[in-house]
Motif scaffolding. Structure first.
Motif, PDB file in Angstrom:
ATOM      1  N   ASP A   1       6.834   0.944  11.802  1.00 41.82           N
ATOM      2  CA  ASP A   1       5.932  -0.097  11.299  1.00 41.82           C
ATOM      3  C   ASP A   1       4.546   0.443  11.009  1.00 41.82           C
ATOM      4  OD1 ASP A   1       5.521  -2.999  10.722  1.00 41.82           O
ATOM      5  OD2 ASP A   1       3.995  -2.769  12.290  1.00 41.82           O
ATOM      6  N   ASP A   2       4.048   1.355  11.837  1.00 44.44           N
ATOM      7  CA  ASP A   2       2.719   1.927  11.597  1.00 44.44           C
ATOM      8  C   ASP A   2       2.687   2.676  10.262  1.00 44.44           C
ATOM      9  OD1 ASP A   2       1.708   0.908  13.915  1.00 44.44           O
ATOM     10  OD2 ASP A   2       1.908   2.772  15.061  1.00 44.44           O
ATOM     11  N   MET A   3       3.751   3.395   9.962  1.00 42.07           N
ATOM     12  CA  MET A   3       3.807   4.127   8.702  1.00 42.07           C
ATOM     13  C   MET A   3       3.895   3.164   7.514  1.00 42.07           C
ATOM     14  SD  MET A   3       6.299   7.323   9.734  1.00 42.07           S
ATOM     15  CE  MET A   3       5.991   8.238   8.219  1.00 42.07           C
ATOM     16  N   ILE A   4       4.664   2.105   7.676  1.00 38.74           N
ATOM     17  CA  ILE A   4       4.768   1.103   6.608  1.00 38.74           C
ATOM     18  C   ILE A   4       3.409   0.456   6.357  1.00 38.74           C
ATOM     19  CG2 ILE A   4       5.745  -1.132   5.975  1.00 38.74           C
ATOM     20  CD1 ILE A   4       7.712   1.089   5.621  1.00 38.74           C
ATOM     21  N   GLN A   5       2.710   0.106   7.437  1.00 38.36           N
ATOM     22  CA  GLN A   5       1.389  -0.497   7.274  1.00 38.36           C
ATOM     23  C   GLN A   5       0.426   0.480   6.609  1.00 38.36           C
ATOM     24  OE1 GLN A   5       0.588  -3.720   7.757  1.00 38.36           O
ATOM     25  NE2 GLN A   5       2.778  -3.941   8.189  1.00 38.36           N
ATOM     26  N   GLY A   6       0.561   1.764   6.918  1.00 37.36           N
ATOM     27  CA  GLY A   6      -0.264   2.775   6.263  1.00 37.36           C
ATOM     28  C   GLY A   6       0.000   2.833   4.771  1.00 37.36           C
ATOM     29  N   LEU A   7       1.260   2.725   4.383  1.00 34.41           N
ATOM     30  CA  LEU A   7       1.602   2.725   2.956  1.00 34.41           C
ATOM     31  C   LEU A   7       1.068   1.471   2.271  1.00 34.41           C
ATOM     32  CD1 LEU A   7       5.288   4.053   2.967  1.00 34.41           C
ATOM     33  CD2 LEU A   7       3.175   5.328   2.536  1.00 34.41           C
ATOM     34  N   ILE A   8       1.197   0.337   2.937  1.00 31.44           N
ATOM     35  CA  ILE A   8       0.679  -0.910   2.368  1.00 31.44           C
ATOM     36  C   ILE A   8      -0.815  -0.794   2.084  1.00 31.44           C
ATOM     37  CG2 ILE A   8       0.148  -3.329   2.921  1.00 31.44           C
ATOM     38  CD1 ILE A   8       2.866  -3.444   4.362  1.00 31.44           C
ATOM     39  N   SER A   9      -1.539  -0.157   2.993  1.00 27.91           N
ATOM     40  CA  SER A   9      -2.991  -0.055   2.856  1.00 27.91           C
ATOM     41  C   SER A   9      -3.419   0.770   1.642  1.00 27.91           C
ATOM     42  CB  SER A   9      -3.592   0.550   4.123  1.00 27.91           C
ATOM     43  OG  SER A   9      -3.271   1.940   4.230  1.00 27.91           O
ATOM     44  N   LEU A  10      -2.519   1.578   1.098  1.00 28.71           N
ATOM     45  CA  LEU A  10      -2.836   2.398  -0.073  1.00 28.71           C
ATOM     46  C   LEU A  10      -2.841   1.592  -1.369  1.00 28.71           C
ATOM     47  CD1 LEU A  10      -0.608   5.507   0.755  1.00 28.71           C
ATOM     48  CD2 LEU A  10      -3.078   5.286   1.107  1.00 28.71           C
ATOM     49  N   HIS A  11      -2.317   0.367  -1.321  1.00 24.20           N
ATOM     50  CA  HIS A  11      -2.178  -0.453  -2.519  1.00 24.20           C
ATOM     51  C   HIS A  11      -3.186  -1.595  -2.485  1.00 24.20           C
ATOM     52  CE1 HIS A  11       1.676   1.546  -1.807  1.00 24.20           C
ATOM     53  NE2 HIS A  11       1.909   1.452  -3.100  1.00 24.20           N
ATOM     54  N   PRO A  12      -4.159  -1.635  -3.388  1.00 22.80           N
ATOM     55  CA  PRO A  12      -5.152  -2.703  -3.384  1.00 22.80           C
ATOM     56  C   PRO A  12      -4.558  -4.106  -3.419  1.00 22.80           C
ATOM     57  CG  PRO A  12      -5.877  -0.951  -4.823  1.00 22.80           C
ATOM     58  CD  PRO A  12      -4.484  -0.589  -4.391  1.00 22.80           C
ATOM     59  N   ILE A  13      -3.375  -4.228  -3.975  1.00 20.75           N
ATOM     60  CA  ILE A  13      -2.758  -5.549  -4.057  1.00 20.75           C
ATOM     61  C   ILE A  13      -2.293  -6.044  -2.683  1.00 20.75           C
ATOM     62  CG2 ILE A  13      -0.306  -5.046  -4.460  1.00 20.75           C
ATOM     63  CD1 ILE A  13      -0.546  -6.925  -6.951  1.00 20.75           C
ATOM     64  N   GLY A  14      -2.250  -5.134  -1.683  1.00 23.83           N
ATOM     65  CA  GLY A  14      -2.054  -5.537  -0.300  1.00 23.83           C
ATOM     66  C   GLY A  14      -0.617  -5.661   0.176  1.00 23.83           C
ATOM     67  N   ARG A  15       0.315  -5.055  -0.504  1.00 22.99           N
ATOM     68  CA  ARG A  15       1.719  -5.094  -0.069  1.00 22.99           C
ATOM     69  C   ARG A  15       2.484  -3.979  -0.773  1.00 22.99           C
ATOM     70  NH1 ARG A  15       4.775  -7.045  -4.255  1.00 22.99           N
ATOM     71  NH2 ARG A  15       3.744  -8.396  -5.785  1.00 22.99           N
ATOM     72  N   LEU A  16       3.727  -3.774  -0.347  1.00 20.25           N
ATOM     73  CA  LEU A  16       4.627  -2.878  -1.061  1.00 20.25           C
ATOM     74  C   LEU A  16       5.169  -3.583  -2.300  1.00 20.25           C
ATOM     75  CD1 LEU A  16       6.725  -1.433   1.915  1.00 20.25           C
ATOM     76  CD2 LEU A  16       4.720  -0.417   0.825  1.00 20.25           C
ATOM     77  N   GLY A  17       5.623  -2.803  -3.244  1.00 20.80           N
ATOM     78  CA  GLY A  17       6.250  -3.392  -4.411  1.00 20.80           C
ATOM     79  C   GLY A  17       7.672  -3.824  -4.123  1.00 20.80           C
ATOM     80  N   ARG A  18       8.210  -4.660  -4.986  1.00 22.01           N
ATOM     81  CA  ARG A  18       9.597  -5.103  -4.888  1.00 22.01           C
ATOM     82  C   ARG A  18      10.412  -4.428  -5.993  1.00 22.01           C
ATOM     83  NH1 ARG A  18       6.643  -9.955  -4.157  1.00 22.01           N
ATOM     84  NH2 ARG A  18       6.987 -10.512  -6.339  1.00 22.01           N
ATOM     85  N   PRO A  19      11.660  -4.112  -5.738  1.00 20.38           N
ATOM     86  CA  PRO A  19      12.475  -3.435  -6.751  1.00 20.38           C
ATOM     87  C   PRO A  19      12.497  -4.157  -8.088  1.00 20.38           C
ATOM     88  CG  PRO A  19      13.604  -3.377  -4.643  1.00 20.38           C
ATOM     89  CD  PRO A  19      12.391  -4.253  -4.462  1.00 20.38           C
TER      90      PRO A  19
END
Length: 248
Positions: free
Chosen positions: A196-214
């Motif tokens: 989860d910490d790594m996922i949250q780190g990836l989320i923080s890289l995107h200004p839109i505030g979340r991961l993308g969806r396929p």
């Protein structure tokens, strides 16, 4: 995409499967191309029943030139041509560069770069004969920017970006468009191993505030593949939640 024929490599999961589904929804006939041991055959059977016989599976390893050639020959024979290709098959690879052996480095390059070229070459041969077609290569945000512990992956994806430009220049006079799509971090099975910490780190890289969806990447492919992008070639469409916007 009504009455168009589409091939999606790496189509059995994630971005590839979402792209297959979107093309079917828009009226195309679609070939899921993936490894024999993938779930491509079962997905194709389910989608074929749902979409009036417009989805089929072809086993294809993009590291094998003969298999790639057979994929296109059989698709032309069964569907009459190839209007669009999503050159999407690929693998990840994260490790400190001083610990990566030749075999692993070359495997990532062979699938993510050489494999993209093998599919592109076969696609262009068909599309040149037709005088039309749209080829979309799957690049990445890491085809534009570097990342620690991803030397092979970034080298391959950077190669895809520049290969796309070169192919587009060659193909344009023959009626064929070539583009790439650059996903940010997308919520796919490739990220399931991360905590989860790594996922949250990836989320923080995107200004839109979340991961993308396929399906958001699939929508980008759908645009580039369609006639609505008729004056678009040689570009990489970033679908990255703003990841690359603040970088130079």
């Amino acid at each position: 995409m009504q009455r168009k024929s589409v091939i999606v490599t790496g189509g059995a999961s994630g971005i590839g499967l979402a792209s297959v589904e979107r093309c079917l929804e828009e009226g195309a006939s679609v070939v899921i191309a993936d490894l024999e041991e993938s779930e491509g055959a079962s997905h194709a059977a389910a989608l074929d029943g749902k979409h009036a016989g417009r989805c089929l599976f072809k086993a294809c390893d993009v590291t094998d030139t003969a298999q790639v050639g057979r994929l296109f020959a059989e698709t032309v024979e069964e569907l009459g041509g190839v209007d669009a290709v999503f050159n999407n098959a690929g693998i990840g690879g994260i490790a400190p560069s001083d610990e990566v052996g030749d075999e692993e480095f070359l495997r990532i390059i062979d699938i993510n770069l050489n494999g993209v070229f093998r599919v592109a070459r076969a696609a262009l041969r068909v599309m040149y004969r037709q005088g039309s077609g749209s080829l979309v290569n799957c690049a990445s945000i890491l085809g534009v920017f570097g990342q620690s512990q991803a030397a092979a992956y970034t080298a391959a994806k950077g190669g895809v970006v520049n290969m796309t430009r070169s192919l587009a220049i060659e193909a344009a006079p023959k009626g064929v468009r070539v583009n790439a799509i650059g996903p940010g971090y997308i919520d796919t099975p490739l990220l399931e191993a991360l905590d989860d910490d790594m996922i949250q780190g990836l989320i923080s890289l995107h200004p839109i505030g979340r991961l993308g969806r396929p399906e958001e990447v699939a929508n980008g492919f759908l645009f580039l593949a369609s006639d609505e992008a008729s004056f678009v070639t040689g570009t990489t469409l970033m679908v990255d939640g703003g990841f690359t916007a603040g970088k130079s």
